[in-house]
Write an enzyme that holds these catalytic residues in place. Structure first.
Site, PDB file in Angstrom:
ATOM      1  N   SER A 134     -31.857 -43.911  -5.790  1.00 14.32           N
ATOM      2  CA  SER A 134     -32.037 -42.737  -6.270  1.00 14.32           C
ATOM      3  C   SER A 134     -30.777 -41.927  -6.725  1.00 14.32           C
ATOM      4  O   SER A 134     -29.784 -42.417  -6.416  1.00 14.32           O
ATOM      5  CB  SER A 134     -32.289 -41.953  -4.837  1.00 14.32           C
ATOM      6  OG  SER A 134     -32.527 -40.622  -4.922  1.00 14.32           O
ATOM      7  N   TYR A 147     -30.949 -39.966   3.410  1.00 11.42           N
ATOM      8  CA  TYR A 147     -31.517 -40.487   2.570  1.00 11.42           C
ATOM      9  C   TYR A 147     -30.623 -40.976   1.526  1.00 11.42           C
ATOM     10  O   TYR A 147     -30.495 -42.250   1.209  1.00 11.42           O
ATOM     11  CB  TYR A 147     -32.696 -39.633   1.872  1.00 11.42           C
ATOM     12  CG  TYR A 147     -33.406 -40.316   0.873  1.00 11.42           C
ATOM     13  CD1 TYR A 147     -34.395 -41.368   1.099  1.00 11.42           C
ATOM     14  CD2 TYR A 147     -33.022 -40.142  -0.633  1.00 11.42           C
ATOM     15  CE1 TYR A 147     -35.061 -41.936   0.160  1.00 11.42           C
ATOM     16  CE2 TYR A 147     -33.795 -40.773  -1.453  1.00 11.42           C
ATOM     17  CZ  TYR A 147     -34.882 -41.836  -1.117  1.00 11.42           C
ATOM     18  OH  TYR A 147     -35.495 -42.266  -2.192  1.00 11.42           O
TER      19      TYR A 147
END
Length: 221
Positions: A134, A147
């Site tokens: 990501s 995250y």
């Protein structure tokens, strides 16, 4: 000879879209996800093998490895967003953070370790590994610290693995924002609706897998 792919998190989103692209090209598919009903539906659509379960479970990892004695492509797509609404790091529950590391970092490594013999033996000079990361791995986005930290760890794990396994292709792939349930959970359904269609991103990922460039970080944004 038919190529075989093992895709985690394959019941929806990018995992399902990539499975559809590979299936259309004649790949044999072994799919896994926690949601058995959605996974069974995807497998029935694609003529794939469905093995529902949690990738953090060592017994499930062993089942997946046993089901893929021949393996050309491993896609570590399964992941967890963590606590929602997204908290600042000052307030992040540590037990939840430990669980996030287990899902987003330890589980992909466990599956890599379990399938490496099959990947090393794959034709065409060795198999390929896609680790889905990501832009939160490198960007300082408020609320995304938990995250993002796990995805940063997965990127470095991939980087080292590529050096240690030069006969394999290892790509750590940033797919960009996609209109998925995970993004909707993070930013709301209205904002998520403006993100990219996972099918379009999967097309770019399929092109990557087909072209087999050198190992490295890939952005599909």
């Amino acid at each position: 000879m038919t190529n075989t792919a093992l895709i985690t998190g394959a019941s929806r989103g990018l995992g399902l879209a990539l499975a559809r692209a590979l299936g259309a090209a004649g790949w044999r598919l072994v799919l896994t996800a926690r949601g058995a009903d959605d996974l069974d539906g995807a497998a029935a659509e694609l003529g794939a093998t469905a093995i529902p379960g949690d990738v953090t479970d060592p017994a499930h990892v062993a089942r997946l490895a046993a089901a893929t004695p021949s393996l050309d492509l491993l896609v570590n797509n399964a992941g967890d967003l963590g606590v929602t609404p997204l908290p600042h790091l000052a307030d992040y529950p540590l037990e939840a953070f430990r669980g996030l590391l287990e899902t987003n970092v330890t589980a992909p490594l466990a599956l890599i370790q379990a399938t490496l013999p099959a990947l090393r033996a794959a034709g065409g000079g060795g198999g390929s590994i896609v680790n889905v990361t990501s832009d939160a791995a490198t960007g300082a986005y408020e609320g995304w610290g938990g995250y993002g930290a796990t995805k940063a760890a997965l990127e470095q794990l991939s980087n080292v693995l590529a050096a240690e396994e030069p006969d394999l292709r290892v790509w750590w792939v940033d797919p960009g924002e996609m209109n998925t349930r995970m993004l909707a959970d993070a930013v709301g359904a209205d904002e998520a609706a403006g993100a990219a269609d996972p099918a379009k991103v999967a097309g770019a990922l399929y092109d990557l897998v087909s072209a087999r460039p050198a190992s490295g970080k890939v952005s599909l944004q």
